[in-house]
Motif scaffolding. Structure first.
Motif, PDB file in Angstrom:
ATOM      1  N   TYR A  89      44.366  37.225  32.211  1.00  0.00           N
ATOM      2  CA  TYR A  89      43.340  37.752  33.102  1.00  0.00           C
ATOM      3  C   TYR A  89      41.986  37.664  32.407  1.00  0.00           C
ATOM      4  O   TYR A  89      41.873  37.734  31.187  1.00  0.00           O
ATOM      5  CB  TYR A  89      43.591  39.227  33.437  1.00  0.00           C
ATOM      6  N   GLU A 149      43.669  32.715  40.330  1.00  0.00           N
ATOM      7  CA  GLU A 149      42.467  32.649  41.170  1.00  0.00           C
ATOM      8  C   GLU A 149      41.352  31.799  40.574  1.00  0.00           C
ATOM      9  O   GLU A 149      40.565  31.193  41.293  1.00  0.00           O
ATOM     10  CB  GLU A 149      41.931  34.070  41.391  1.00  0.00           C
ATOM     11  N   PHE A 209      42.343  39.189  28.837  1.00  0.00           N
ATOM     12  CA  PHE A 209      43.544  39.986  28.611  1.00  0.00           C
ATOM     13  C   PHE A 209      44.794  39.176  28.893  1.00  0.00           C
ATOM     14  O   PHE A 209      44.895  38.474  29.896  1.00  0.00           O
ATOM     15  CB  PHE A 209      43.566  41.221  29.512  1.00  0.00           C
ATOM     16  N   GLN A 266      31.325  52.028  42.275  1.00  0.00           N
ATOM     17  CA  GLN A 266      31.354  51.228  41.055  1.00  0.00           C
ATOM     18  C   GLN A 266      31.302  52.124  39.827  1.00  0.00           C
ATOM     19  O   GLN A 266      31.882  51.811  38.793  1.00  0.00           O
ATOM     20  CB  GLN A 266      30.162  50.262  41.048  1.00  0.00           C
ATOM     21  N   GLY A 273      31.842  44.506  36.973  1.00  0.00           N
ATOM     22  CA  GLY A 273      31.615  44.421  38.413  1.00  0.00           C
ATOM     23  C   GLY A 273      32.539  43.486  39.160  1.00  0.00           C
ATOM     24  O   GLY A 273      32.514  43.452  40.393  1.00  0.00           O
ATOM     25  N   LEU A 274      33.357  42.729  38.430  1.00  0.00           N
ATOM     26  CA  LEU A 274      34.283  41.792  39.091  1.00  0.00           C
ATOM     27  C   LEU A 274      35.732  42.176  38.912  1.00  0.00           C
ATOM     28  O   LEU A 274      36.610  41.572  39.521  1.00  0.00           O
ATOM     29  CB  LEU A 274      34.061  40.373  38.561  1.00  0.00           C
ATOM     30  N   GLY A 275      35.997  43.129  38.076  1.00  0.00           N
ATOM     31  CA  GLY A 275      37.373  43.553  37.870  1.00  0.00           C
ATOM     32  C   GLY A 275      38.165  42.554  37.053  1.00  0.00           C
ATOM     33  O   GLY A 275      37.635  41.847  36.201  1.00  0.00           O
ATOM     34  N   LEU A 276      39.451  42.491  37.337  1.00  0.00           N
ATOM     35  CA  LEU A 276      40.374  41.620  36.621  1.00  0.00           C
ATOM     36  C   LEU A 276      40.764  40.454  37.524  1.00  0.00           C
ATOM     37  O   LEU A 276      41.278  40.655  38.622  1.00  0.00           O
ATOM     38  CB  LEU A 276      41.631  42.406  36.232  1.00  0.00           C
ATOM     39  N   ARG A 293      40.646  38.977  18.318  1.00  0.00           N
ATOM     40  CA  ARG A 293      40.132  40.075  19.125  1.00  0.00           C
ATOM     41  C   ARG A 293      38.681  39.834  19.513  1.00  0.00           C
ATOM     42  O   ARG A 293      38.241  40.276  20.573  1.00  0.00           O
ATOM     43  CB  ARG A 293      40.243  41.398  18.358  1.00  0.00           C
ATOM     44  N   GLN A 325      38.197  39.627  32.519  1.00  0.00           N
ATOM     45  CA  GLN A 325      37.489  40.809  33.008  1.00  0.00           C
ATOM     46  C   GLN A 325      35.992  40.634  32.813  1.00  0.00           C
ATOM     47  O   GLN A 325      35.517  40.363  31.714  1.00  0.00           O
ATOM     48  CB  GLN A 325      37.949  42.075  32.277  1.00  0.00           C
ATOM     49  N   LEU A 359      35.754  39.156  28.663  1.00  0.00           N
ATOM     50  CA  LEU A 359      36.869  39.817  27.983  1.00  0.00           C
ATOM     51  C   LEU A 359      38.155  39.279  28.598  1.00  0.00           C
ATOM     52  O   LEU A 359      38.312  39.304  29.820  1.00  0.00           O
ATOM     53  CB  LEU A 359      36.754  41.323  28.172  1.00  0.00           C
ATOM     54  N   LEU A 371      42.893  36.822  37.829  1.00  0.00           N
ATOM     55  CA  LEU A 371      44.026  36.109  37.254  1.00  0.00           C
ATOM     56  C   LEU A 371      43.675  34.647  37.003  1.00  0.00           C
ATOM     57  O   LEU A 371      43.239  33.943  37.908  1.00  0.00           O
ATOM     58  CB  LEU A 371      45.227  36.212  38.199  1.00  0.00           C
ATOM     59  N   PHE A 382      41.099  50.996  37.869  1.00  0.00           N
ATOM     60  CA  PHE A 382      41.281  49.869  38.765  1.00  0.00           C
ATOM     61  C   PHE A 382      42.383  50.187  39.765  1.00  0.00           C
ATOM     62  O   PHE A 382      43.495  50.572  39.369  1.00  0.00           O
ATOM     63  CB  PHE A 382      41.709  48.613  37.994  1.00  0.00           C
ATOM     64  N   PHE A 391      43.534  42.960  41.961  1.00  0.00           N
ATOM     65  CA  PHE A 391      42.829  44.127  41.463  1.00  0.00           C
ATOM     66  C   PHE A 391      41.526  44.364  42.192  1.00  0.00           C
ATOM     67  O   PHE A 391      40.849  43.419  42.612  1.00  0.00           O
ATOM     68  CB  PHE A 391      42.528  43.969  39.964  1.00  0.00           C
ATOM     69  N   GLY A 392      41.155  45.646  42.320  1.00  0.00           N
ATOM     70  CA  GLY A 392      39.819  46.007  42.742  1.00  0.00           C
ATOM     71  C   GLY A 392      38.838  45.756  41.609  1.00  0.00           C
ATOM     72  O   GLY A 392      39.226  45.375  40.502  1.00  0.00           O
ATOM     73  N   THR A 393      37.559  46.002  41.886  1.00  0.00           N
ATOM     74  CA  THR A 393      36.508  45.667  40.928  1.00  0.00           C
ATOM     75  C   THR A 393      36.290  46.729  39.855  1.00  0.00           C
ATOM     76  O   THR A 393      35.522  46.516  38.927  1.00  0.00           O
ATOM     77  CB  THR A 393      35.192  45.411  41.653  1.00  0.00           C
ATOM     78  N   GLY A 394      36.965  47.861  39.974  1.00  0.00           N
ATOM     79  CA  GLY A 394      36.883  48.868  38.929  1.00  0.00           C
ATOM     80  C   GLY A 394      35.845  49.940  39.187  1.00  0.00           C
ATOM     81  O   GLY A 394      34.822  49.704  39.834  1.00  0.00           O
ATOM     82  N   PHE A 401      49.443  45.307  29.182  1.00  0.00           N
ATOM     83  CA  PHE A 401      48.326  44.518  28.689  1.00  0.00           C
ATOM     84  C   PHE A 401      48.175  44.597  27.180  1.00  0.00           C
ATOM     85  O   PHE A 401      48.492  45.620  26.555  1.00  0.00           O
ATOM     86  CB  PHE A 401      47.016  45.031  29.318  1.00  0.00           C
ATOM     87  N   GLY A 402      47.648  43.501  26.610  1.00  0.00           N
ATOM     88  CA  GLY A 402      47.180  43.538  25.246  1.00  0.00           C
ATOM     89  C   GLY A 402      45.837  44.246  25.176  1.00  0.00           C
ATOM     90  O   GLY A 402      45.328  44.734  26.189  1.00  0.00           O
ATOM     91  N   GLU A 403      45.246  44.285  23.998  1.00  0.00           N
ATOM     92  CA  GLU A 403      43.986  45.009  23.817  1.00  0.00           C
ATOM     93  C   GLU A 403      42.769  44.146  24.099  1.00  0.00           C
ATOM     94  O   GLU A 403      41.644  44.631  24.017  1.00  0.00           O
ATOM     95  CB  GLU A 403      43.919  45.617  22.425  1.00  0.00           C
ATOM     96  N   GLY A 419      37.743  49.463  24.724  1.00  0.00           N
ATOM     97  CA  GLY A 419      38.406  48.768  23.636  1.00  0.00           C
ATOM     98  C   GLY A 419      39.901  48.601  23.803  1.00  0.00           C
ATOM     99  O   GLY A 419      40.573  48.095  22.888  1.00  0.00           O
ATOM    100  N   LYS A 420      40.414  49.012  24.930  1.00  0.00           N
ATOM    101  CA  LYS A 420      41.853  48.920  25.186  1.00  0.00           C
ATOM    102  C   LYS A 420      42.123  48.120  26.447  1.00  0.00           C
ATOM    103  O   LYS A 420      41.234  47.901  27.269  1.00  0.00           O
ATOM    104  CB  LYS A 420      42.461  50.321  25.345  1.00  0.00           C
ATOM    105  N   GLY A 421      43.382  47.690  26.594  1.00  0.00           N
ATOM    106  CA  GLY A 421      43.761  47.059  27.835  1.00  0.00           C
ATOM    107  C   GLY A 421      44.109  48.093  28.888  1.00  0.00           C
ATOM    108  O   GLY A 421      44.397  49.252  28.565  1.00  0.00           O
ATOM    109  N   PRO A 422      44.068  47.707  30.163  1.00  0.00           N
ATOM    110  CA  PRO A 422      44.465  48.643  31.221  1.00  0.00           C
ATOM    111  C   PRO A 422      45.923  49.053  31.066  1.00  0.00           C
ATOM    112  O   PRO A 422      46.741  48.298  30.540  1.00  0.00           O
ATOM    113  CB  PRO A 422      44.269  47.815  32.503  1.00  0.00           C
TER     114      PRO A 422
END
Lengths: 113, 118
Positions: free
Chosen positions: B35, B59, B90, A9, B40-43, B9, B37, B88, B45, A89, A103-106, B109-111, A41-44
């Motif tokens: 998406y 999902e 996206f 993690q 601990g759970l990621g992204l 934002r 975020q 968050l 959909l 990710f 996606f994985g959890t990051g 992706f956007g910000e 502060g950014k998207g992936p």
């Protein structure tokens, strides 16, 4: 069966070291495995990706290792730099009609100077 | 200018309020996604749209709705926000990805839009 399990993690690495992030999947229908990098502060954004017909792909300091029989893939960052500090990710795409990414959890990577 | 623009934002709202998050893109892609975020759970959909007339649940669509107003615009609504929708969000776009072709369906992706529901 749709999950992609990612570990660790979080990860702390010294500058110049190797960062390794691992992912595992169950669905054999997945046909494309990208890694996304996200700065605060950014998207992936897409970093590197691999298809299951190759075992390794390298782009600069970033390498994906892919083990089809074990259904595992990993990201290796060689000579890690503080600028690599980000959340990573892994993902997998179901090759069916929807082409959705799971996606994985990051993993939050911190590279210490 | 960013290729994928999200507004607002940042937003703080109260339980029960209706909230809309907007997304516009200049990439010319037909496919758009929302998406969520969480640490601990990621992204995860929420909804996706492959063209203006095509809307699909992801999902975690419960409590959310979407509208595809044009090829370039895709908005996400929370009809009655609740605290566990604090996250968050996206928006992303892509071209169709094909299994064996050169087009990988890369997501752009956007910000992000940070939503806090009190």
């Amino acid at each position: 069966q749709q999950q992609v399990k990612q570990s660790p993690q979080s990860l702390i690495v010294q500058k110049g070291g190797i960062s390794i992030i691992n992912c595992a999947y169950e669905n054999t229908a997945f046909d494309y495995f990208p890694w996304y990098q996200q700065f605060p502060g950014k998207g992936p954004a897409l970093l590197i990706a691999i298809r299951p017909d190759v075992s390794e792909k390298k782009e600069g300091r970033f390498t994906i290792s892919f083990n089809k029989s074990a259904k595992q893939f990993s990201l290796h960052i060689m000579d890690s730099q503080p600028g690599d500090s980000a959340t990573y990710f892994c993902a997998a795409r179901n090759g069916g009609a929807t082409n959705k990414l799971i996606f994985g959890t990051g993993t939050l990577l911190a590279v210490q100077p | 200018d960013a290729d994928v623009t999200q507004t607002p934002r940042n937003r703080i709202t109260k339980t029960g309020k209706r909230i809309m998050l907007e997304c516009s893109q200049t990439k010319g892609h037909d496919r758009m996604y929302w998406y969520r975020q969480d640490p601990g759970l990621g992204l995860q959909l929420i909804y996706y749209s492959f063209d203006v007339k095509d809307i699909n649940k992801g999902e975690i669509s419960d409590g959310y709705s979407v509208s595809r107003q044009a090829q370039a615009k895709f908005s996400l609504s929370l009809e009655s926000a609740i605290p566990n929708q604090t996250a968050l969000y996206f928006c992303a776009t892509s071209e169709p990805g094909t299994g064996g072709g050169a087009n990988t369906g890369e997501l752009f992706f956007g910000e992000g839009s940070r939503l806090t529901v009190l």
